[in-house]
Design an enzyme around this catalytic site. Sequence first.
Site, PDB file in Angstrom:
ATOM      1  N   ASP A  29       0.843  -1.159  -0.156  1.00  0.00           N
ATOM      2  CA  ASP A  29      -0.096   0.068   0.003  1.00  0.00           C
ATOM      3  C   ASP A  29       0.928   1.093   0.152  1.00  0.00           C
ATOM      4  O   ASP A  29       0.294   2.537  -0.038  1.00  0.00           O
ATOM      5  CB  ASP A  29      -1.090   0.010   1.220  1.00  0.00           C
ATOM      6  N   SER A  30       2.240   1.079  -0.100  1.00  0.00           N
ATOM      7  CA  SER A  30       3.145   2.282  -0.202  1.00  0.00           C
ATOM      8  C   SER A  30       2.938   2.957  -1.539  1.00  0.00           C
ATOM      9  O   SER A  30       3.326   4.108  -1.683  1.00  0.00           O
ATOM     10  CB  SER A  30       4.522   1.687  -0.022  1.00  0.00           C
ATOM     11  N   ASP A  67      -1.184  -5.959  -0.384  1.00  0.00           N
ATOM     12  CA  ASP A  67      -1.635  -5.684   1.017  1.00  0.00           C
ATOM     13  C   ASP A  67      -2.849  -5.151   1.164  1.00  0.00           C
ATOM     14  O   ASP A  67      -3.530  -4.764   0.248  1.00  0.00           O
ATOM     15  CB  ASP A  67      -0.823  -4.255   1.213  1.00  0.00           C
ATOM     16  N   LYS A  98      -1.142  -9.225   3.012  1.00  0.00           N
ATOM     17  CA  LYS A  98      -0.525  -8.662   4.118  1.00  0.00           C
ATOM     18  C   LYS A  98      -1.312  -7.835   5.030  1.00  0.00           C
ATOM     19  O   LYS A  98      -2.205  -7.077   4.191  1.00  0.00           O
ATOM     20  CB  LYS A  98       0.798  -8.001   3.495  1.00  0.00           C
ATOM     21  N   GLU A 101      -0.939  -5.295   8.917  1.00  0.00           N
ATOM     22  CA  GLU A 101      -0.109  -4.520   9.851  1.00  0.00           C
ATOM     23  C   GLU A 101      -0.563  -4.695  11.220  1.00  0.00           C
ATOM     24  O   GLU A 101      -1.740  -4.566  11.444  1.00  0.00           O
ATOM     25  CB  GLU A 101       0.107  -3.194   9.526  1.00  0.00           C
ATOM     26  N   GLU A 144       9.649  -4.034  10.197  1.00  0.00           N
ATOM     27  CA  GLU A 144      10.157  -2.811   9.103  1.00  0.00           C
ATOM     28  C   GLU A 144      10.582  -1.662  10.559  1.00  0.00           C
ATOM     29  O   GLU A 144      10.028  -1.859  11.471  1.00  0.00           O
ATOM     30  CB  GLU A 144       8.656  -2.188   8.679  1.00  0.00           C
TER      31      GLU A 144
HETATM   32  O1  KIV Z   1       3.532  -1.120   1.489  1.00  0.00           O
HETATM   33  C1  KIV Z   1       4.700  -1.695   1.519  1.00  0.00           C
HETATM   34  O2  KIV Z   1       5.379  -1.264   0.468  1.00  0.00           O
HETATM   35  C2  KIV Z   1       5.282  -2.484   2.515  1.00  0.00           C
HETATM   36  C3  KIV Z   1       6.549  -2.599   2.429  1.00  0.00           C
HETATM   37  C4  KIV Z   1       7.337  -1.383   2.765  1.00  0.00           C
HETATM   38  C5  KIV Z   1       6.908  -3.661   3.340  1.00  0.00           C
HETATM   39  O3  KIV Z   1       4.304  -2.675   3.401  1.00  0.00           O
END
Ligand code: KIV
Length: 274
Positions: free
Chosen positions: A49-50, A88, A118, A120, A187
């Site tokens: 989600d970055s 994510d 994924k 968090e 992280e």
């Molecule tokens: O969103 C993302 O790119 C991430 C990575 C930095 C692990 O969670």
Amino acid sequence: MSVQPKIKRITVPEIRARKGGEPVVCLTSYHAHTARFIDPYVDVILVGDSLGMVMYGMETTLGVTIDMMIAHGTAVMRGTDRALVVVDMPFGSYEESPEVAFRNAVRIIKETGCTAVKLEGGKRLAETIRYLNERGIPVMAHIGLTPQSIQTMGGFKTQGRVEEEWAAIEEDAAAIAGAGAFAVVLEGMAEPLAARITHQISIPTIGIGASAECDGQILVLEDMLGLSPKAPKFVKEFATLGAQIAGAAEAYAREVRARTFPAVENTYGMKKVK
Ligand code: KIV
């Protein structure tokens, strides 16, 4: 009758089995074209989600939606046939309850074709991770600096700098591993803590700004390619594509203004009008 799938990707059990062995190589990607370039060399591609910050210029990841993750996850799946693709779950799509998380994870998996999701968080998400895992959804967890909690953390801060913080983060790691996560991203974590967690839990730890003590590493692709205006300090730039893109645009602009582009041989054989 059984039909064998044409594409054979790296599997979740294969990644889990790499604990303490050959390091797990992971990168992020948000598009079919970058995913295609990296697919032969990495084990896991994360559609992170970055993308909200890297691609859409958002200040945080909080505004990212499920639809955005599905659009980019689908593109990455189209560009790959080897790496395990993880998508994510964005902020607000899984925290409410295991049932809500399941519904949204199913949508992501059905619409993108990705293998895993994924999310968090540590202990507070153990029940959700167990619920998804027991229903056939592999989960990669993410602890330490968790950007979706930026408002409660008060910024992008390295976690575990002081020993007093370690016990809570170690409990998070144990809880998510116990709940069935197949790997966990660590992280922004101080090296001694990342090393302790890597030794304590039975699933691979994937570090980002968490030292070489982890079972694998992940970087945001644009950061390591030199495309990000402000990459974190720990990032090594393996290429300087930003400078190359600017150079190419400048050369193109120069040629267009000088009327030397397109050259005659590039104009489908049409003669210049005198
Ligand atoms: O969103 C993302 O790119 C991430 C990575 C930095 C692990 O969670």
